[in-house]
Scaffold this motif. Structure first.
Motif, short mmCIF file in Angstrom:
data_model
loop_
_atom_site.label_atom_id
_atom_site.label_comp_id
_atom_site.label_asym_id
_atom_site.label_seq_id
_atom_site.Cartn_x
_atom_site.Cartn_y
_atom_site.Cartn_z
N ASP A 9 9.45 -11.10 2.38
CA ASP A 9 10.14 -10.46 1.26
C ASP A 9 11.43 -11.21 1.01
O ASP A 9 12.13 -11.58 1.95
CB ASP A 9 10.44 -8.99 1.60
N GLU A 11 14.10 -10.06 -0.23
CA GLU A 11 15.26 -9.19 -0.06
C GLU A 11 15.71 -9.20 1.40
O GLU A 11 14.97 -8.73 2.27
CB GLU A 11 14.91 -7.75 -0.47
N ILE A 14 15.44 -6.08 3.87
CA ILE A 14 14.14 -5.60 4.37
C ILE A 14 14.09 -5.69 5.90
O ILE A 14 13.58 -4.79 6.56
CB ILE A 14 12.99 -6.40 3.72
N SER A 59 3.37 -8.76 2.64
CA SER A 59 4.09 -9.62 1.71
C SER A 59 4.42 -8.91 0.42
O SER A 59 3.56 -8.27 -0.19
CB SER A 59 3.25 -10.87 1.38
N ASP A 60 5.66 -9.07 0.00
CA ASP A 60 6.09 -8.62 -1.31
C ASP A 60 5.36 -9.47 -2.35
O ASP A 60 5.02 -10.63 -2.08
CB ASP A 60 7.60 -8.77 -1.44
N ASN A 62 6.58 -9.88 -5.76
CA ASN A 62 7.56 -10.53 -6.63
C ASN A 62 8.69 -11.11 -5.80
O ASN A 62 9.52 -10.38 -5.27
CB ASN A 62 8.10 -9.51 -7.64
N MET A 63 8.71 -12.47 -5.68
CA MET A 63 9.74 -13.15 -4.89
C MET A 63 10.28 -14.36 -5.64
O MET A 63 10.02 -15.50 -5.27
CB MET A 63 9.16 -13.59 -3.54
N SER A 68 5.29 -16.76 -5.45
CA SER A 68 5.11 -15.31 -5.46
C SER A 68 4.17 -14.90 -4.34
O SER A 68 3.47 -15.73 -3.76
CB SER A 68 4.53 -14.85 -6.81
N GLY A 69 4.14 -13.61 -4.07
CA GLY A 69 3.21 -13.11 -3.07
C GLY A 69 1.76 -13.35 -3.46
O GLY A 69 0.91 -13.62 -2.61
N ILE A 88 2.92 -5.74 -0.90
CA ILE A 88 3.89 -4.68 -1.16
C ILE A 88 4.51 -4.96 -2.53
O ILE A 88 4.90 -6.10 -2.81
CB ILE A 88 4.99 -4.68 -0.08
N THR A 89 4.60 -3.94 -3.37
CA THR A 89 5.16 -4.15 -4.69
C THR A 89 5.90 -2.92 -5.21
O THR A 89 5.54 -1.80 -4.88
CB THR A 89 4.07 -4.55 -5.71
N LYS A 111 6.46 0.21 -3.24
CA LYS A 111 7.83 0.44 -2.80
C LYS A 111 8.32 1.69 -3.50
O LYS A 111 7.96 1.92 -4.65
CB LYS A 111 8.73 -0.75 -3.17
#
Length: 130
Positions: A9, A11, A14, A59-60, A62-63, A68-69, A88-89, A111
């Motif tokens: 992720d 972020e 996290i 895995s997220d 949107n990165m 991206s994931g 994960i989104t 999320k």
């Protein structure tokens, strides 16, 4: 050999959130968690993980600005087809879910993460679920 769960992720907050939610498991050595802030970093960790130790990738999707994931997913599955990937989104629309599942994701979690559901997934993967 330690059991590894990889969380991807972009972020940085996290990692402390996951470490807090799973603190007892981590302290007891039930499993370890590694964190990657990008898809590229995740691929490096996947390649370094011992064959039997990596049991789950979270895995997220949107990165930005990198991979991206959804771009990571097929590459992670190609490198480790034996390891389930859960996406994960914050944007759990039908199209995103369809793309994730078509590309090999085992599941899609929204999320904010429901850690009780996630704990159940981890325990089932480790064979600890009742």
């Amino acid at each position: 050999m330690s059991v590894l769960i990889l969380v991807v992720d972009d972020e940085p907050d996290i990692e402390p959130l996951f470490r807090q939610q799973f603190r007892r498991d981590l302290r007891a050595g039930r499993f370890v968690m590694e964190f990657a802030l990008s898809g590229e970093a995740a691929l490096q960790l996947i390649e370094r993980a011992e064959v039997a130790s990596l049991i789950l990738i979270l895995s997220d999707i949107n990165m930005p600005p990198g991979m991206s994931g959804l771009e990571l997913l097929p590459r992670a599955k190609a490198a480790r087809p034996d390891v389930p990937v859960i996406m994960i989104t914050a944007y759990g629309d039908a199209e995103t879910k369809r793309k994730a599942l078509e590309n090999g994701a085992e599941a899609l979690l929204d999320k904010p993460i429901d850690f009780l559901v996630l704990r159940g997934v981890i325990e089932a993967k480790l064979g600890w679920a009742a």
